[in-house]
Design a protein around this motif. Structure first.
Motif, PDB file in Angstrom:
ATOM      1  N   ARG A  79       0.938  -1.371   0.178  1.00  0.00           N
ATOM      2  CA  ARG A  79       0.038   0.001   0.181  1.00  0.00           C
ATOM      3  C   ARG A  79       0.430   1.237  -0.289  1.00  0.00           C
ATOM      4  NH1 ARG A  79      -5.271  -0.762   1.705  1.00  0.00           N
ATOM      5  NH2 ARG A  79      -6.042  -2.761   1.341  1.00  0.00           N
ATOM      6  N   ARG A  80       1.862   1.112  -0.382  1.00  0.00           N
ATOM      7  CA  ARG A  80       2.549   2.752  -0.690  1.00  0.00           C
ATOM      8  C   ARG A  80       2.335   3.501  -1.620  1.00  0.00           C
ATOM      9  NH1 ARG A  80       8.789  -0.957  -1.107  1.00  0.00           N
ATOM     10  NH2 ARG A  80       8.431  -1.603   0.592  1.00  0.00           N
ATOM     11  N   LEU A  81       1.513   3.035  -2.847  1.00  0.00           N
ATOM     12  CA  LEU A  81       1.143   4.156  -3.010  1.00  0.00           C
ATOM     13  C   LEU A  81      -0.467   4.896  -2.789  1.00  0.00           C
ATOM     14  CD1 LEU A  81       1.253   6.233  -5.645  1.00  0.00           C
ATOM     15  CD2 LEU A  81       1.051   4.083  -7.046  1.00  0.00           C
ATOM     16  N   SER A  82      -0.633   6.320  -2.370  1.00  0.00           N
ATOM     17  CA  SER A  82      -1.995   6.263  -2.008  1.00  0.00           C
ATOM     18  C   SER A  82      -2.826   5.419  -0.945  1.00  0.00           C
ATOM     19  CB  SER A  82      -2.674   7.014  -3.172  1.00  0.00           C
ATOM     20  OG  SER A  82      -1.966   7.866  -3.780  1.00  0.00           O
ATOM     21  N   GLY A  83      -2.510   4.474  -0.434  1.00  0.00           N
ATOM     22  CA  GLY A  83      -2.702   3.620   0.607  1.00  0.00           C
ATOM     23  C   GLY A  83      -3.432   2.064  -0.334  1.00  0.00           C
ATOM     24  N   PHE A 112       3.700   8.525  -1.261  1.00  0.00           N
ATOM     25  CA  PHE A 112       3.887   7.862  -1.228  1.00  0.00           C
ATOM     26  C   PHE A 112       4.331   7.338   0.717  1.00  0.00           C
ATOM     27  CE2 PHE A 112       4.849   9.186  -4.984  1.00  0.00           C
ATOM     28  CZ  PHE A 112       5.051   8.383  -5.911  1.00  0.00           C
ATOM     29  N   ARG A 113       4.135   6.199   0.873  1.00  0.00           N
ATOM     30  CA  ARG A 113       4.352   6.227   2.154  1.00  0.00           C
ATOM     31  C   ARG A 113       5.652   5.633   2.711  1.00  0.00           C
ATOM     32  NH1 ARG A 113       0.047   2.132   4.228  1.00  0.00           N
ATOM     33  NH2 ARG A 113      -1.798   3.264   4.703  1.00  0.00           N
ATOM     34  N   ARG A 114       7.056   5.180   1.828  1.00  0.00           N
ATOM     35  CA  ARG A 114       8.014   4.929   1.939  1.00  0.00           C
ATOM     36  C   ARG A 114       8.768   5.323   0.937  1.00  0.00           C
ATOM     37  NH1 ARG A 114       5.839  -0.070   2.674  1.00  0.00           N
ATOM     38  NH2 ARG A 114       5.402  -0.248   4.731  1.00  0.00           N
ATOM     39  N   LYS A 115       9.655   5.883   0.911  1.00  0.00           N
ATOM     40  CA  LYS A 115      11.469   5.905  -0.328  1.00  0.00           C
ATOM     41  C   LYS A 115      10.982   5.555  -1.034  1.00  0.00           C
ATOM     42  CE  LYS A 115      15.824   5.200  -0.770  1.00  0.00           C
ATOM     43  NZ  LYS A 115      17.028   4.806   0.147  1.00  0.00           N
ATOM     44  N   LEU A 116      10.927   5.675  -2.841  1.00  0.00           N
ATOM     45  CA  LEU A 116      10.462   4.896  -3.357  1.00  0.00           C
ATOM     46  C   LEU A 116      12.375   3.930  -3.957  1.00  0.00           C
ATOM     47  CD1 LEU A 116       8.112   7.088  -5.744  1.00  0.00           C
ATOM     48  CD2 LEU A 116       8.200   5.626  -4.062  1.00  0.00           C
ATOM     49  N   SER A 117      13.314   4.512  -4.059  1.00  0.00           N
ATOM     50  CA  SER A 117      14.284   3.283  -4.721  1.00  0.00           C
ATOM     51  C   SER A 117      14.370   2.903  -3.642  1.00  0.00           C
ATOM     52  CB  SER A 117      15.719   4.313  -4.887  1.00  0.00           C
ATOM     53  OG  SER A 117      15.504   4.876  -3.757  1.00  0.00           O
ATOM     54  N   PRO A 118      15.154   1.166  -3.946  1.00  0.00           N
ATOM     55  CA  PRO A 118      15.257   0.296  -3.611  1.00  0.00           C
ATOM     56  C   PRO A 118      16.954   0.068  -2.606  1.00  0.00           C
ATOM     57  CG  PRO A 118      14.604  -0.511  -5.288  1.00  0.00           C
ATOM     58  CD  PRO A 118      13.972   0.772  -6.057  1.00  0.00           C
ATOM     59  N   ALA A 142      -1.548   7.108  -9.851  1.00  0.00           N
ATOM     60  CA  ALA A 142      -2.724   7.601  -9.074  1.00  0.00           C
ATOM     61  C   ALA A 142      -3.798   8.904  -9.498  1.00  0.00           C
ATOM     62  CB  ALA A 142      -2.243   8.180  -7.673  1.00  0.00           C
ATOM     63  N   ARG A 143      -3.087   9.263 -10.542  1.00  0.00           N
ATOM     64  CA  ARG A 143      -4.027  10.468 -11.117  1.00  0.00           C
ATOM     65  C   ARG A 143      -4.930   9.871 -11.779  1.00  0.00           C
ATOM     66  NH1 ARG A 143       0.259  15.017 -12.098  1.00  0.00           N
ATOM     67  NH2 ARG A 143       0.540  15.668 -10.132  1.00  0.00           N
ATOM     68  N   HIS A 144      -4.629   8.803 -12.227  1.00  0.00           N
ATOM     69  CA  HIS A 144      -5.943   8.465 -13.099  1.00  0.00           C
ATOM     70  C   HIS A 144      -7.474   7.623 -12.380  1.00  0.00           C
ATOM     71  CE1 HIS A 144      -7.838   5.953 -16.305  1.00  0.00           C
ATOM     72  NE2 HIS A 144      -7.417   5.049 -14.990  1.00  0.00           N
ATOM     73  N   LEU A 145      -6.243   7.302 -10.873  1.00  0.00           N
ATOM     74  CA  LEU A 145      -8.130   7.130  -9.664  1.00  0.00           C
ATOM     75  C   LEU A 145      -7.937   8.133  -9.071  1.00  0.00           C
ATOM     76  CD1 LEU A 145      -6.363   2.982  -8.644  1.00  0.00           C
ATOM     77  CD2 LEU A 145      -8.314   3.695 -10.153  1.00  0.00           C
ATOM     78  N   ASN A 146      -7.499   9.108  -9.338  1.00  0.00           N
ATOM     79  CA  ASN A 146      -8.139  10.598  -8.873  1.00  0.00           C
ATOM     80  C   ASN A 146      -7.841  10.414  -7.335  1.00  0.00           C
ATOM     81  OD1 ASN A 146      -9.592  12.064 -10.911  1.00  0.00           O
ATOM     82  ND2 ASN A 146     -11.151  10.591 -10.578  1.00  0.00           N
ATOM     83  N   ARG A 147      -6.327  10.492  -7.187  1.00  0.00           N
ATOM     84  CA  ARG A 147      -6.193   9.545  -5.851  1.00  0.00           C
ATOM     85  C   ARG A 147      -4.931  11.063  -5.444  1.00  0.00           C
ATOM     86  NH1 ARG A 147      -7.487   5.415  -2.734  1.00  0.00           N
ATOM     87  NH2 ARG A 147      -8.861   4.858  -3.239  1.00  0.00           N
ATOM     88  N   ASP A 148      -4.266  10.990  -4.396  1.00  0.00           N
ATOM     89  CA  ASP A 148      -2.758  11.936  -4.520  1.00  0.00           C
ATOM     90  C   ASP A 148      -2.294  11.171  -4.338  1.00  0.00           C
ATOM     91  OD1 ASP A 148      -1.851  14.393  -3.752  1.00  0.00           O
ATOM     92  OD2 ASP A 148      -1.654  13.503  -1.471  1.00  0.00           O
ATOM     93  N   PRO A 149      -0.976  11.435  -5.363  1.00  0.00           N
ATOM     94  CA  PRO A 149      -0.294  10.734  -5.159  1.00  0.00           C
ATOM     95  C   PRO A 149       0.969  10.276  -4.053  1.00  0.00           C
ATOM     96  CG  PRO A 149       0.078  12.337  -7.021  1.00  0.00           C
ATOM     97  CD  PRO A 149      -0.856  12.917  -5.928  1.00  0.00           C
TER      98      PRO A 149
END
Length: 126
Positions: free
Chosen positions: A34-38, A120-126, A111-118
């Motif tokens: 659930r890192r992207l917009s929950g 991020f819950r955690r840092k994106l790069s591994p 996220a924008r396609h789903l009308n969600r605020d983009p």
């Protein structure tokens, strides 16, 4: 009632998870947990008779990553997409290069396609 998958579809999805591409692995790192917009995403999710690269079941959204082979399977991919859309799914397509060059932009587009605020819950790069 939850959708039941055939044993063959489950086995195929498991095999595909073991052999994911670099682009799939990178996008999965961003989408999992659930890192992207929950949003809860599943990878290599059976939507019979197909297996979607990524699916957000609650939003009925499928995200497909097209590799270099896409030029050869474009007609099949369009037919598959039409069938999925007729079944009530929305389908977003990105190329391997889209993901590898800027995975954050891909995540924001989802996220924008789903009308969600983009968010991020955690840092994106591994």
């Amino acid at each position: 009632m939850p959708q039941r998958h055939t044993p063959q579809a489950i086995a195929r999805a498991r095999e595909l998870r073991k052999r994911q591409t670099e682009a799939e692995s990178l996008l999965w790192y961003v989408l999992r947990g659930r890192r992207l917009s929950g949003l809860k995403f599943r990878r290599q999710f059976p939507v019979e008779p197909f297996i979607a690269d990524f699916a957000c079941v609650e939003e009925r959204l499928i995200v497909e990553i097209d590799g270099g082979y896409h030029d050869y399977t474009c007609a099949d991919d369009q037919s598959r997409q039409q069938r999925l859309e007729q079944s009530g799914w929305k389908v977003l397509r990105f190329t391997n290069e889209d993901v590898l060059d800027d995975v954050e932009a891909v995540a924001i587009a989802i996220a924008r396609h789903l009308n969600r605020d983009p968010t991020f819950r955690r840092k994106l790069s591994p």
